[in-house]
Each structure stands twice: as C-alpha cells, then as structure tokens.
Design an enzyme around this catalytic site. Structure first.
Site, short mmCIF file in Angstrom:
data_model
loop_
_atom_site.label_atom_id
_atom_site.label_comp_id
_atom_site.label_asym_id
_atom_site.label_seq_id
_atom_site.Cartn_x
_atom_site.Cartn_y
_atom_site.Cartn_z
N GLY A 67 -2.15 -6.73 -7.04
CA GLY A 67 -3.37 -7.45 -8.05
C GLY A 67 -3.61 -6.37 -8.91
O GLY A 67 -3.49 -5.18 -8.85
N LEU A 68 -4.48 -6.83 -10.06
CA LEU A 68 -5.05 -6.03 -11.25
C LEU A 68 -5.88 -4.74 -10.35
O LEU A 68 -6.43 -4.86 -9.29
CB LEU A 68 -5.81 -6.50 -12.13
N SER A 69 -5.78 -3.57 -11.03
CA SER A 69 -6.77 -2.51 -10.94
C SER A 69 -8.19 -3.14 -10.75
O SER A 69 -8.73 -4.21 -11.65
CB SER A 69 -6.77 -1.32 -11.84
N LYS B 186 -8.08 -4.94 -3.92
CA LYS B 186 -7.00 -4.86 -2.73
C LYS B 186 -7.39 -3.86 -1.87
O LYS B 186 -7.41 -4.10 -0.50
CB LYS B 186 -5.64 -4.29 -3.66
N SER B 187 -7.85 -2.76 -2.12
CA SER B 187 -8.09 -1.39 -1.32
C SER B 187 -9.44 -1.90 -0.13
O SER B 187 -9.40 -1.71 0.81
CB SER B 187 -8.55 -0.35 -1.74
N SER C 127 1.44 -2.76 -8.10
CA SER C 127 2.73 -3.32 -8.16
C SER C 127 2.94 -4.43 -8.97
O SER C 127 3.17 -5.74 -8.54
CB SER C 127 3.03 -3.73 -6.66
#
Lengths: 203, 203
Positions: free
Chosen positions: A36-38, A42-43, A110
């Site tokens: 996914g986008l910055s 995600k983190s 990614s």
C-alpha cells in the site's frame, strides 16, 4: 515434555523437515505481504498483528524498512532495477522464514504488481497472503506522518509512489483493508481471522 | 505501556521485542557459522545439530547452498566482489533469523576471514558463534563426494577453495572441530554443549 540434554540426544538420517518445524511451533509457515501507499498504515497494522500472534503463542517476525534497508538491501538505490531487486530479496527472505515455519509479515510499499507477483510465484499456493492496505492518495497525503508527500510535492524526493511514480493496486489480494473505514486493530483482526480460518495457526 | 483489550486479544503500544520472542521460544537467537573446506563435513554436522535441537524442542533453521544459491543469491557469480556479497547477504539473513529468536546454522565454505569478520561485526557480542570445521586438504580431496576437487585439479573449475583460491582459517573461532578425529554426531554434540553452557537453549 521434559527437555533432553545434549548427552543423550538421538538423531536419524536426513534433514529436519518443514513439517517437523511446524509441529514444534504449532503453526504453519506463511508470508503475510502488506502492500500500500506510504502512510496507508501497513506498519501500524503489522505491529499489532505481530503482537496479537505473540499473545496466541505464535512465532511471527516482521520484515520492514527498519531491519532491511540498512542491512540486506543497503547496497540498493532507487533505480527501477534496484527497486525490483529490493522486493526480490525481501521475497526470498520471507520465503526462508516461511520455510522455517514462521509467520513472516512484510510491510513495504511494493508498488509494482510484477514484483509482488514474482514473489507469489516463488512460493507454494497458500503460502503467500497478499494484504492490500488501501488508502486514497488524498488521505495518505493528509496523514503524511514523515512529511514525505510534502517533500515529494516540492520535488525534493523524486520517484515517490503516488506522486511521480505509480502504485499498482493488487487485483487478486487475499485480503483488502479499507483503512479509511477500519481501525488498525480491526484490520489486524481481519488478517488474524484469515489466518485462523486458513489453518495457519495450528500445525 | 498502554494496553487495550478487545475480545480476547490484547495489545500494547510498540513492537514485539526480541526478548518476548525468545521467551516464547524458550531459547536465545544466535548464529552458528560453520566454515571450512568443501567436503570438510559442515553440512553433515549442521544437519545433525539441527535434528538434535529439534529433539530438544528448539527452533533452528539451516542456511546452506540448497536454499540460498538458487534463491536469494541466484544473481551472484564467482568474482571476488560477488563472493563477498554472497557472504554479506547470508550474514544479513542469519542476523534476521537471530533477531527473530531462531538458532540460525549456516554452512558455507566462507573462505575469507574479512567476510566472516564483517558478519561477526554486524552482530552483538555472543550472537555469532564461529565453528571452524577443520580438515586437511589431503583428506578433503580424498573424500571428494561430489568430484569437485578432481574437476578443480583438472582445471574444469576455476578459483576452487584450497586448490587455486585460498582458505583463510579462523584465528578466533569459538569452536574448532577436528573432523579427522571426530565423528559428525560428536561434532554436533560439541556445538550443542557450547550452546547449552552459553545459555542459548533457555530464554
């Protein structure tokens, strides 16, 4: 089971199998690949998922910028070739952790479908779970916790995903998380449920 | 630490720590780095060690040519630069497994002291256990299970360690195995005893 001491240990011909490792750990090796986008989250989701798994006595390990960028991939830049190699290496490491019986959780932008699909193709069916952490560019830019979008808009960062480099959304992700409607802990639970239903949390 | 409860899963701020992973596994993460000539017996000992650890309910994982050469390092050749990069990447992966709390066992010739010392330097004290699998060139050549020495002597393989490329023996290996006087299972037990004494087999 009481522990054996080194002096009365037995062994048989052949290597330890993946199945034996998984039985020891009470789980199946798998790669949970977040994309996914910055600033999509995600983190944040990965950290919560890892914790929830730990509380369930499952062995998970996160691969992210913190432990990859300055280590394994420190000799890679941002050319198209290096970006592909970056994802390839991460995929190979995730594959090793998966083979070791660990639940590998990767959180990298990614952005290219081709690179993610190559990682998927390197694994057996069911070993690669793609999690699309979906966020609109507007929301990601608004969040911008590290000020990266601002820098990219100002031309201080070149080739920034979503600004002057494309993000290719997954077409066949096993899990889609709509981060604008889902709290991170609920997103982590969504992934956890998928792992439970898929039988990954038992050997 | 702020804790949130949701259904039966709890989580707190921050990532799962290495200490938490090690407590879960009942062991400490460490890299057991085997080095020695081709046909010294590295892999044989590594396989037995891995098995013995499994029987003790310990989570070990072997990194060797089989799972590295055609995967992570498939884009590397045999130039001096590529050989160094080969060992660097293996070291970085071993470091990740070590951080994950796993007992990583590597079995690669890893002939250059500089490359091995760089891996050692990348880890914390006590995390890198160098095992020198010592064999005379004569014995290794006599064993020659894959016929590689024969090919190297015939000039069909260039830059073969021990023949036309140097092997730099460790000067400060934690463990030295004299393979001409030690059965593989006894060598594995020698390493296992070191791990036990060093406290690696408990969290």
């Amino acid at each position: 089971m009481s522990e054996q001491k080194a002096t009365n240990i037995t062994w048989h011909e052949g290597s330890v199998t993946r199945d034996e490792r998984e039985k020891l750990l009470g789980q199946k090796g798998v790669t949970v690949w977040m994309t996914g986008l910055s600033a999509s989250g995600k983190s944040t989701i990965a950290v919560i998922l890892e914790q929830m798994l730990l509380h369930m006595k499952k062995h998970a390990y996160r691969l992210d910028g913190d432990n990859i960028r300055m280590g394994l991939n420190k000799n890679l830049g941002f050319s198209a070739e290096d970006r592909a190699e970056n994802i390839r290496r991460i995929g190979e490491v995730a594959r090793l952790f998966t083979d070791a019986g660990v639940i590998a959780i990767t959180s990298f932008i990614s952005p290219y479908r081709k690179d993610r699909d190559a990682v998927r193709a390197s694994m057996k069916s069911g070993e690669f779970i793609e999690v699309y952490v979906n966020v609109s560019l507007e929301t990601a830019e608004m969040r911008d916790p590290k000020g990266l979008y601002k820098k990219a808009r100002a031309g201080q960062i070149k080739g920034f995903t979503g600004i002057d480099d494309p993000y290719e959304a997954p077409e066949k992700a096993e899990i889609v998380i709509e981060t604008e409607k889902t709290k991170p802990e609920d997103a982590a639970k969504q992934i956890l449920s998928h792992l439970e239903r898929g039988g990954y949390l038992r050997a």
